[in-house]
Design a protein around this motif. Structure first.
Motif, PDB file in Angstrom:
ATOM      1  N   UNK A  35       0.834  -1.191   0.000  1.00  0.00           N
ATOM      2  CA  UNK A  35       0.000   0.000   0.000  1.00  0.00           C
ATOM      3  C   UNK A  35       0.876   1.250   0.000  1.00  0.00           C
ATOM      4  N   UNK A  36       0.251   2.404   0.097  1.00  0.00           N
ATOM      5  CA  UNK A  36       0.999   3.649   0.013  1.00  0.00           C
ATOM      6  C   UNK A  36       2.005   3.800   1.154  1.00  0.00           C
ATOM      7  N   UNK A  86      -4.744  -1.095  -5.498  1.00  0.00           N
ATOM      8  CA  UNK A  86      -5.077  -0.016  -4.562  1.00  0.00           C
ATOM      9  C   UNK A  86      -4.032   1.086  -4.587  1.00  0.00           C
ATOM     10  N   UNK A  87      -2.765   0.708  -4.621  1.00  0.00           N
ATOM     11  CA  UNK A  87      -1.673   1.674  -4.671  1.00  0.00           C
ATOM     12  C   UNK A  87      -1.699   2.441  -5.995  1.00  0.00           C
ATOM     13  N   UNK A  88      -1.955   1.734  -7.081  1.00  0.00           N
ATOM     14  CA  UNK A  88      -1.997   2.394  -8.393  1.00  0.00           C
ATOM     15  C   UNK A  88      -3.172   3.371  -8.467  1.00  0.00           C
ATOM     16  N   UNK A  89      -4.272   3.018  -7.817  1.00  0.00           N
ATOM     17  CA  UNK A  89      -5.419   3.933  -7.773  1.00  0.00           C
ATOM     18  C   UNK A  89      -5.050   5.189  -6.989  1.00  0.00           C
ATOM     19  N   UNK A  90      -4.273   5.018  -5.925  1.00  0.00           N
ATOM     20  CA  UNK A  90      -3.810   6.168  -5.142  1.00  0.00           C
ATOM     21  C   UNK A  90      -2.955   7.082  -6.026  1.00  0.00           C
ATOM     22  N   UNK A  91      -2.050   6.492  -6.792  1.00  0.00           N
ATOM     23  CA  UNK A  91      -1.212   7.304  -7.684  1.00  0.00           C
ATOM     24  C   UNK A  91      -2.077   8.113  -8.648  1.00  0.00           C
ATOM     25  N   UNK A  92      -3.071   7.454  -9.235  1.00  0.00           N
ATOM     26  CA  UNK A  92      -3.933   8.119 -10.206  1.00  0.00           C
ATOM     27  C   UNK A  92      -4.707   9.261  -9.557  1.00  0.00           C
ATOM     28  N   UNK A  93      -5.270   9.003  -8.368  1.00  0.00           N
ATOM     29  CA  UNK A  93      -6.079  10.006  -7.672  1.00  0.00           C
ATOM     30  C   UNK A  93      -5.254  11.201  -7.207  1.00  0.00           C
TER      31      UNK A  93
END
Length: 285
Positions: free
Chosen positions: A79-80, A120-127
């Motif tokens: 995760x982040x 989940x981590x990649x979604x954080x990067x995108x957001x």
């Protein structure tokens, strides 16, 4: 998967050595590199002897002088916070040089390896507007918004033929995957490479007992597995023999004592009946 705790990291270190086999002479490996105190430990530090050398394997294309690799087993999350923790380890490694700026920031990279893509981590990067590149299959670069060039490797997405060793660190291998791994190991001629490969195989077998059961019905594959793992199997057999003998001796000592036999007499009986020296017999009293 078996309830037995699997030691993934030794297999990971062996797998990375095999992945970078073409550049072995150019690299220095320092596993479980201690940053300061025991909990602060890098899984694997790979140092290029010559910064200008290009690593052949795609995983090493991002490499500079000092390369920090963190491995996440199939049960670990990425995760982040884990992402920033790896970056923090790199920061500490940079700061702990013997002299000021001995390890330059521009000479350090971070690699994080996990079986599956951390969605989940990649979604954080995108957001959060963090740019990510995908230069090679299963390999993702994060070059902006980080102190050090960073890559995330999803080993299951890597090419099956090129990255057989990292892909073997999985608890979801199929029969075909295991067969290909066994054939690859059988074809290896160098003793050192073979030992590394067997280290990877041992982890893979422990994590994929279901596949091993399937292979029992395939005579040639089962025989290949037995031949490759013979040294490890022999170790296990010897360990079982030793444990059995130890238990037999302990039971005998207990029985002798219940019969009122003196320690000196017990030692003489152990030496006679169990082929022990007097020093070895003493340890059982």
């Amino acid at each position: 998967m078996s309830d037995v705790k699997i030691q993934w990291h030794p297999g990971f270190v062996a797998a990375m050595d095999l992945e970078f086999a073409e550049n072995r002479a150019d690299l220095i490996y320092e596993k479980e590199y201690n940053l300061n105190t025991k909990p602060l430990e890098i899984d694997l530090l790979v140092i290029k002897k010559d910064s200008d050398i290009q690593v052949v394997n795609k995983i090493g294309k991002i490499f500079r002088k000092y390369n920090i690799l963190e491995y996440k087993s199939p049960d670990d999350s990425l995760n982040i916070d884990a992402f920033y923790k790896a970056g923090a380890y790199a920061g500490l490694y940079k700061a702990y040089g013997d002299t000021v700026d001995e390890r330059r920031a521009c000479d350090i990279t971070v690699s994080m390896i996990r079986e599956t893509r951390p969605d989940g981590l990649f979604a954080y990067f995108k957001n959060h507007g963090i740019h990510m590149e995908n230069p090679y299959r299963g390999i993702y670069y994060i070059m902006d918004s980080v102190l050090f060039p960073t890559q995330i490797i999803a080993s299951r997405e890597l090419d099956r033929k090129t990255h057989v060793w990292l892909r073997a660190l999985s608890d979801k291998m199929g029969k075909q995957d295991m067969e290909e791994l066994l054939k690859k190991i059988e074809s290896m001629k160098q003793k050192f490479d073979r030992e590394l490969a067997e280290s990877v195989l041992e982890v893979s077998i422990r994590a994929n007992q279901h596949v091993v059961e399937e292979l029992r019905g395939d005579g040639s594959m089962c025989q290949a597995l037995l031949e490759i793992m013979e040294p490890e199997i022999n170790k296990i057999r010897e360990s079982v023999k030793k444990d059995t003998k130890k238990n037999e001796i302990l039971c005998a000592v207990k029985s002798f004592r219940e019969l009122g036999v003196s320690d000196h007499q017990i030692k003489e009986l152990l030496v006679k009946n169990h082929q022990l020296t007097f020093g070895e017999a003493e340890k059982y009293l």
